[in-house]
Write an enzyme that holds these catalytic residues in place. Sequence first.
Site, PDB file in Angstrom:
ATOM      1  N   PHE A 122      15.037 -20.425  -7.279  1.00  0.00           N
ATOM      2  CA  PHE A 122      15.614 -19.185  -6.486  1.00  0.00           C
ATOM      3  C   PHE A 122      17.151 -19.008  -6.803  1.00  0.00           C
ATOM      4  CE2 PHE A 122      16.918 -16.889  -2.707  1.00  0.00           C
ATOM      5  CZ  PHE A 122      15.933 -15.774  -2.814  1.00  0.00           C
TER       6      PHE A 122
ATOM      7  N   ASP B 109      15.018 -27.649  -1.712  1.00  0.00           N
ATOM      8  CA  ASP B 109      14.755 -26.574  -1.238  1.00  0.00           C
ATOM      9  C   ASP B 109      13.375 -26.570  -0.645  1.00  0.00           C
ATOM     10  OD1 ASP B 109      14.701 -24.003  -0.150  1.00  0.00           O
ATOM     11  OD2 ASP B 109      15.938 -23.361  -1.683  1.00  0.00           O
TER      12      ASP B 109
ATOM     13  N   TYR C 290      12.160 -18.531   8.702  1.00  0.00           N
ATOM     14  CA  TYR C 290      11.495 -17.209   8.815  1.00  0.00           C
ATOM     15  C   TYR C 290      10.310 -16.813   8.129  1.00  0.00           C
ATOM     16  CZ  TYR C 290      14.794 -16.369   4.988  1.00  0.00           C
ATOM     17  OH  TYR C 290      15.644 -16.358   3.737  1.00  0.00           O
ATOM     18  N   LYS C 291       9.976 -17.760   7.333  1.00  0.00           N
ATOM     19  CA  LYS C 291       8.637 -17.619   6.441  1.00  0.00           C
ATOM     20  C   LYS C 291       7.651 -18.143   7.160  1.00  0.00           C
ATOM     21  CE  LYS C 291      11.335 -18.069   2.063  1.00  0.00           C
ATOM     22  NZ  LYS C 291      11.453 -16.597   1.784  1.00  0.00           N
TER      23      LYS C 291
ATOM     24  N   ARG D  33       3.241 -10.590  -5.986  1.00  0.00           N
ATOM     25  CA  ARG D  33       3.214 -12.039  -5.035  1.00  0.00           C
ATOM     26  C   ARG D  33       2.288 -11.757  -3.853  1.00  0.00           C
ATOM     27  NH1 ARG D  33       8.389 -15.406  -3.296  1.00  0.00           N
ATOM     28  NH2 ARG D  33       8.595 -13.470  -1.919  1.00  0.00           N
TER      29      ARG D  33
END
Length: 444
Positions: free
Chosen positions: A152, A229, A254-255, A404
């Site tokens: 990322f 991560d 928040y995922k 995705r």
Amino acid sequence: MNPPDDTPRSLAVEAVLPRPPAQAASRAPSRREAEELDAADPLGSLRALFRISDPDTIYLDGNSLGRLPAATPGFLADLVDDGWGKGLVRSWGHWIDWAGRIGDRLAAQVLGARPGEVALSDSTSVNLYKLAAAALDARPGRGAVVFDAQDFPTDRYILQGLAEQRGLTARQVSSPMDTALGLDQLGAALDDDVALVVLSLVHYRSGALLDMASVNELARAHGALVLWDLSHAVGSVPIDLSGTGSDLAVGCTYKYLNGGPGAPAFLYVRRELRSTLRQPVWGWYGQRDQFHFGDTYEPVDGVERFLAGTPPVLSMAAVEPALDVIEQAGVRRVRAKALALGDFAVRLADAWLTEHGVRLASPRGPEQRGSHLSLTHPEAWRVCRALAAEAAVVCDYRVPDRLRIGMPPLYTRFTEVWDAMDRLRDVLADRRYERYSRTPARVT
């Protein structure tokens, strides 16, 4: 009756999705099969614990932003009315150590860590910077940091910046676009000059899942620290930071944890490392006896030494009711359903979408992925737009040509996956995506 959280994974998977016979594996499962799987889903009742404002829209982007737990608005309203409105500054008696208390919940429920090793703090990017800088300081004389060139962007940017500022070598290994970084490839980049290795447990683009224990062992053999991560893994795959001997980790809430936009991230520091690490942001929240307002910085002994400024209480609070749902589900049952949903989606894609130029851009084995998968198509961006605008299917796009598909197990139904793939097939067959611009929007 729901199986206990310690149900062996193989049994839990079988309970959710029996494997099809070999001769049926190549055919698309019927919608009736999807309905039967939903009826037998031990986590199916948890969907009612989320705000589903538009039942006709299929939401397959919870890997970017999780749904709103139904209890969150009331929880926040009480906090605002009672904690802020009535309690005023007196409420800090409850809020002052909230970051550590929520951290302990995360440690116990989803991270496999010990009490006092996790705290809610800042953003993932800030936490990664703090821990990476502290780790580099703890390995003086070493001149290299290793990370994945396909990881990322914020992770790469922060490490590139630290390497440039400190005169270190940034050793970038490059994982395959569709699969996980190979251990042999990583091992070839390691030697006794490496101070720090930074990797994502689940890759943001492909969903590929790394072997945490093996990576830790490789790095440890050279005396390097590892910083994980966990943003695309936490809440979707079982994590055992203690059992795998992990050093450091960061991640967002928040995922799959459904803490909401702007929810603070978390950081993890192995207890035995705490006293040897000093983070670069010397804020008053990490100070010993912070209300004595001392003249010099003396960090506390616990994980709070990695905090900096006053926490965003309202954003932090939203994580609490979200964790209540995770606690009811249990991560092992979440993982069992994730494996089943992913396998179901791949079977549909193989049967329906290959003829339209779609290819799986994730590891094929369900256990080699997190809870999202990627499909590649030359017009993936326009397909993504057409799905949202005309087929009521929300997923997302990642460069260069990836669609995705996120399937958070707490609220995703098998029938939703079936319907989404069916609608995707229609969008591809009639080429309606051609009506949309190839120019990506700012948010994809």
